[in-house]
Design a protein around this motif. Structure first.
Motif, PDB file in Angstrom:
ATOM      1  N   ILE A  25       0.864  -1.253  -0.345  1.00 56.98           N
ATOM      2  CA  ILE A  25       0.091   0.148  -0.089  1.00 56.98           C
ATOM      3  C   ILE A  25       0.694   1.138   0.203  1.00 56.98           C
ATOM      4  CG2 ILE A  25      -1.918   1.297   1.845  1.00 56.98           C
ATOM      5  CD1 ILE A  25      -2.706  -1.192   2.070  1.00 56.98           C
ATOM      6  N   GLU A  40      -5.327  -0.401  -1.740  1.00 58.52           N
ATOM      7  CA  GLU A  40      -4.909  -2.135  -0.668  1.00 58.52           C
ATOM      8  C   GLU A  40      -6.074  -3.138  -2.283  1.00 58.52           C
ATOM      9  OE1 GLU A  40      -7.191  -1.069   3.097  1.00 58.52           O
ATOM     10  OE2 GLU A  40      -7.464  -3.541   2.834  1.00 58.52           O
ATOM     11  N   ASP A  41      -7.359  -2.304  -2.542  1.00 54.48           N
ATOM     12  CA  ASP A  41      -7.501  -3.070  -3.788  1.00 54.48           C
ATOM     13  C   ASP A  41      -6.421  -3.616  -4.387  1.00 54.48           C
ATOM     14  OD1 ASP A  41     -10.337  -0.720  -4.539  1.00 54.48           O
ATOM     15  OD2 ASP A  41     -10.188  -2.367  -3.200  1.00 54.48           O
ATOM     16  N   HIS A  44      -4.233  -6.102  -2.340  1.00 50.06           N
ATOM     17  CA  HIS A  44      -4.963  -7.814  -1.975  1.00 50.06           C
ATOM     18  C   HIS A  44      -5.351  -8.463  -3.649  1.00 50.06           C
ATOM     19  CE1 HIS A  44      -8.012 -10.101  -0.642  1.00 50.06           C
ATOM     20  NE2 HIS A  44      -8.810 -10.235  -1.824  1.00 50.06           N
ATOM     21  N   GLU A  45      -5.646  -7.706  -4.853  1.00 45.33           N
ATOM     22  CA  GLU A  45      -5.442  -8.408  -6.165  1.00 45.33           C
ATOM     23  C   GLU A  45      -4.076  -9.124  -6.149  1.00 45.33           C
ATOM     24  OE1 GLU A  45      -8.863  -6.462  -8.996  1.00 45.33           O
ATOM     25  OE2 GLU A  45      -6.447  -5.705  -8.874  1.00 45.33           O
ATOM     26  N   ILE A  46      -3.401  -8.404  -5.581  1.00 44.11           N
ATOM     27  CA  ILE A  46      -1.409  -8.883  -6.233  1.00 44.11           C
ATOM     28  C   ILE A  46      -1.562 -10.086  -5.084  1.00 44.11           C
ATOM     29  CG2 ILE A  46       1.051  -8.213  -5.820  1.00 44.11           C
ATOM     30  CD1 ILE A  46      -0.675  -7.234  -8.391  1.00 44.11           C
ATOM     31  N   LEU A  47      -1.755  -9.307  -4.636  1.00 38.45           N
ATOM     32  CA  LEU A  47      -1.828 -11.028  -3.149  1.00 38.45           C
ATOM     33  C   LEU A  47      -1.806 -12.083  -3.186  1.00 38.45           C
ATOM     34  CD1 LEU A  47      -1.094  -8.875   0.258  1.00 38.45           C
ATOM     35  CD2 LEU A  47       0.667  -9.995  -1.206  1.00 38.45           C
ATOM     36  N   VAL A  49      -3.049 -13.254  -6.706  1.00 40.03           N
ATOM     37  CA  VAL A  49      -2.909 -13.767  -8.074  1.00 40.03           C
ATOM     38  C   VAL A  49      -1.738 -14.229  -7.413  1.00 40.03           C
ATOM     39  CG1 VAL A  49      -1.482 -13.177  -9.805  1.00 40.03           C
ATOM     40  CG2 VAL A  49      -3.606 -11.519  -9.392  1.00 40.03           C
ATOM     41  N   TRP A  63       9.122  -9.767  -7.494  1.00 40.88           N
ATOM     42  CA  TRP A  63       7.247  -9.935  -8.203  1.00 40.88           C
ATOM     43  C   TRP A  63       6.772  -8.599  -7.867  1.00 40.88           C
ATOM     44  CZ3 TRP A  63       3.359 -11.663  -7.737  1.00 40.88           C
ATOM     45  CH2 TRP A  63       2.098 -12.243  -8.871  1.00 40.88           C
ATOM     46  N   ALA A  66       7.162  -5.628  -8.433  1.00 36.35           N
ATOM     47  CA  ALA A  66       6.978  -4.684  -9.890  1.00 36.35           C
ATOM     48  C   ALA A  66       5.645  -5.373 -10.445  1.00 36.35           C
ATOM     49  CB  ALA A  66       8.127  -6.188 -10.718  1.00 36.35           C
ATOM     50  N   SER A  67       4.824  -6.740  -9.981  1.00 38.34           N
ATOM     51  CA  SER A  67       3.528  -6.046 -10.674  1.00 38.34           C
ATOM     52  C   SER A  67       3.003  -5.253  -9.972  1.00 38.34           C
ATOM     53  CB  SER A  67       2.946  -8.256  -9.782  1.00 38.34           C
ATOM     54  OG  SER A  67       3.360  -8.943 -10.519  1.00 38.34           O
ATOM     55  N   TYR A  70       3.456  -2.470 -12.063  1.00 41.35           N
ATOM     56  CA  TYR A  70       2.356  -1.946 -13.460  1.00 41.35           C
ATOM     57  C   TYR A  70       1.378  -1.524 -13.682  1.00 41.35           C
ATOM     58  CZ  TYR A  70       6.576  -3.491 -16.319  1.00 41.35           C
ATOM     59  OH  TYR A  70       7.849  -3.313 -16.725  1.00 41.35           O
ATOM     60  N   ALA A  71       0.164  -2.495 -12.455  1.00 42.91           N
ATOM     61  CA  ALA A  71      -1.062  -2.238 -12.276  1.00 42.91           C
ATOM     62  C   ALA A  71      -1.024  -1.043 -11.712  1.00 42.91           C
ATOM     63  CB  ALA A  71      -2.010  -3.601 -10.929  1.00 42.91           C
ATOM     64  N   ARG A  74      -1.455   1.599 -14.773  1.00 41.87           N
ATOM     65  CA  ARG A  74      -2.855   1.547 -15.317  1.00 41.87           C
ATOM     66  C   ARG A  74      -3.663   2.548 -15.020  1.00 41.87           C
ATOM     67  NH1 ARG A  74      -3.309  -3.282 -19.334  1.00 41.87           N
ATOM     68  NH2 ARG A  74      -0.991  -3.920 -20.234  1.00 41.87           N
TER      69      ARG A  74
END
Lengths: 79, 386
Positions: A25, A40-41, A44-47, A49, A63, A66-67, A70-71, A74
């Motif tokens: 965060i 936080e959204d 949470h999504e990265i965690l 995935v 990782w 970096a992910s 990138y998110a 966007r």
């Protein structure tokens, strides 16, 4: 490339989630014009995935970051 | 410094529930190997209708099976990949968070595209990769997955001789892998770049790429052996014979330590080629003959044929056309008996006719050798005799 030894997924998931969430965060809010809720959204999504994306333990934090970046990029332009 | 935050209890509960569910699915997927073994392949499409198999755990396991089979039995790997795609598509809409579903679907398609490429259907492989990437939608968090798919696309584009597009993708993918600390795929990008440069005849640049990779740390002994062999073969083309010998010798030793005698034998064949190129033709031919016999004893008919073509090239340099012709006819017989690619046999026939007419050149033998090698990735390629 798809072989998944046990270290490719977090061994103590709750501790992993609790430890990583605030770091992720902060990373987003410090670099993008995004509020904490959105950050936080994304975190949470990265965690989530990370549960299906095999990543060696030594590379996991890089990782995640970096992910996440990138998110976040966007969702919002960088400062 | 991070604030001490308490995670949202519902989100933490969701995360832990999914993690537990995946554990159960992975444990259940352990029986999948036996299920596939005991179910006839023609009945696998029926397996795709089973809800208990429409899970991330199953798809992970199938992905591993594809990776295991793809080098041994590409047809079987393809059947497994097709099953995986059917199962992935059948996952109910809200079974998992959307990004997780996107991830597993994309990888199922990517695996299928790999099998299609290995079976020589390169354009179809590209089309499937397009569908793989579509699964990822706009999810920025799946950029690493996007790069994995685009890396596959780069490899496929090389098979279609679309080298410049391939190189552009490789450079972009390598950066994404570097940022994600995926050292292994950074290395694979470098390897693919080296191979591309070799295909373009840019042996100096190719060798430099391989040397840079060799200086890296995150590679297996198998990678190291393959790199030494590749450097050795590039060095032959550059007439750097001492470097060629040193690298091929190192590769042979590593393959021996790895318990991969056939890979070692291929590197030894490189030493035979080296001798012929240096002008030590008699020695090169004498060196290659037992290697060829060992390939035949191990049913590696194509490798034995490639070896024979090196020998034929040497014989032509020694103006021993009659012996070369005899050997070429023997190779045709071996390829025919082994049921190898008819186009390879036709190319050998062309060479044999030229040998019989006593107007074959060492370059023609070399061309036929390169053509037969190219059929591994382009089985429909036409031979243009020169």
């Amino acid at each position: 490339m798809r072989s998944v030894p046990s270290q490719d997924h977090p061994q103590q998931p709750e501790a992993f989630y609790r430890a990583q969430l605030p770091i992720l965060i902060d990373l987003v809010t410090s670099r993008f014009d995004l509020d904490e809720i959105t950050a936080e959204d994304l975190a949470h999504e990265i965690l989530l995935v990370s549960l299906v994306h095999p990543v060696p333990a030594e590379a996991r934090e890089a990782w995640l970051r970096a992910s996440l970046l990138y998110a976040a990029e966007r969702r919002s332009p960088a400062r | 410094m991070s604030k001490k935050r308490t995670p949202d209890p519902e989100r933490l509960a969701e995360f832990l529930a999914i993690q537990k569910r995946l554990e159960r699915e992975r444990a259940a997927a352990a029986t999948l190997d036996n299920l596939l073994h005991t179910t006839p392949t023609r009945r696998w499409p029926v397996l795709a209708e089973r809800p208990d198999l429409q899970t991330c755990g199953t798809l992970e396991r199938l992905g591993k099976l594809v990776a295991d089979e793809v080098g041994r039995d590409p047809q079987r790997a393809q059947a497994i990949a097709e099953l995986a795609v059917s199962l992935a598509e059948a996952i109910p809409a809200h079974a998992y968070p959307p990004m997780m579903t996107a991830h597993v679907r994309a990888h199922a398609y990517k695996d299928l595209s790999t099998t299609r490429r290995l079976l020589g259907h390169n354009q179809e492989s590209l089309d499937i990769l397009t569908r793989a990437e579509e699964q990822l939608g706009d999810f920025g968090a799946l950029e690493h997955d996007r790069a994995i798919i685009r890396f596959s696309r780069a490899v496929t584009l090389q098979e279609l001789h679309r080298y410049s597009e391939s190189m552009t993708l490789l450079v972009a993918c390598r950066e994404v892998f570097r940022v994600h600390k995926d050292e292994r795929r950074v290395m694979l990008c470098g390897l693919a770049e080296g191979i591309l440069l070799q295909r373009l005849g840019k042996f100096r640049e190719s060798r430099e790429t391989y040397l840079l990779l060799l200086a890296g740390t995150n590679m297996t002994d198998e990678d190291r052996a393959a790199l030494h062999k590749a450097i050795g073969l590039c060095s032959i083309e550059l007439s750097h014979f001492a470097d060629a010998e040193a690298n091929l010798t190192r590769a042979i030793a590593l393959f021996r330590e790895l318990g991969q005698p056939m890979e070692g034998l291929k590197a030894q064949a490189g030493l035979g080629r080296l001798a012929i190129r240096k002008g030590d033709v008699e020695h090169g031919i004498a060196y290659l003959r037992p290697i060829r016999r060992l390939f035949l004893q191990n049913s590696l008919t194509e490798e034995a044929g490639i070896c024979a073509l090196e020998i034929i090239e040497g014989m032509l340099k020694l103006r021993k056309a009659a012996e070369a012709e005899q050997l070429a006819r023997l190779v045709i017989h071996e390829f025919t008996s082994a049921g190898l690619n008819a186009r390879a046999i036709s190319a050998l026939g062309y060479l044999t006719e030229a040998l019989a007419a006593r107007n074959a050149t060492p370059a023609l033998a070399g061309n036929v050798r390169e053509y037969i090698l190219s059929l591994r990735t382009e089985p429909e390629r036409e031979f243009r005799g020169r």
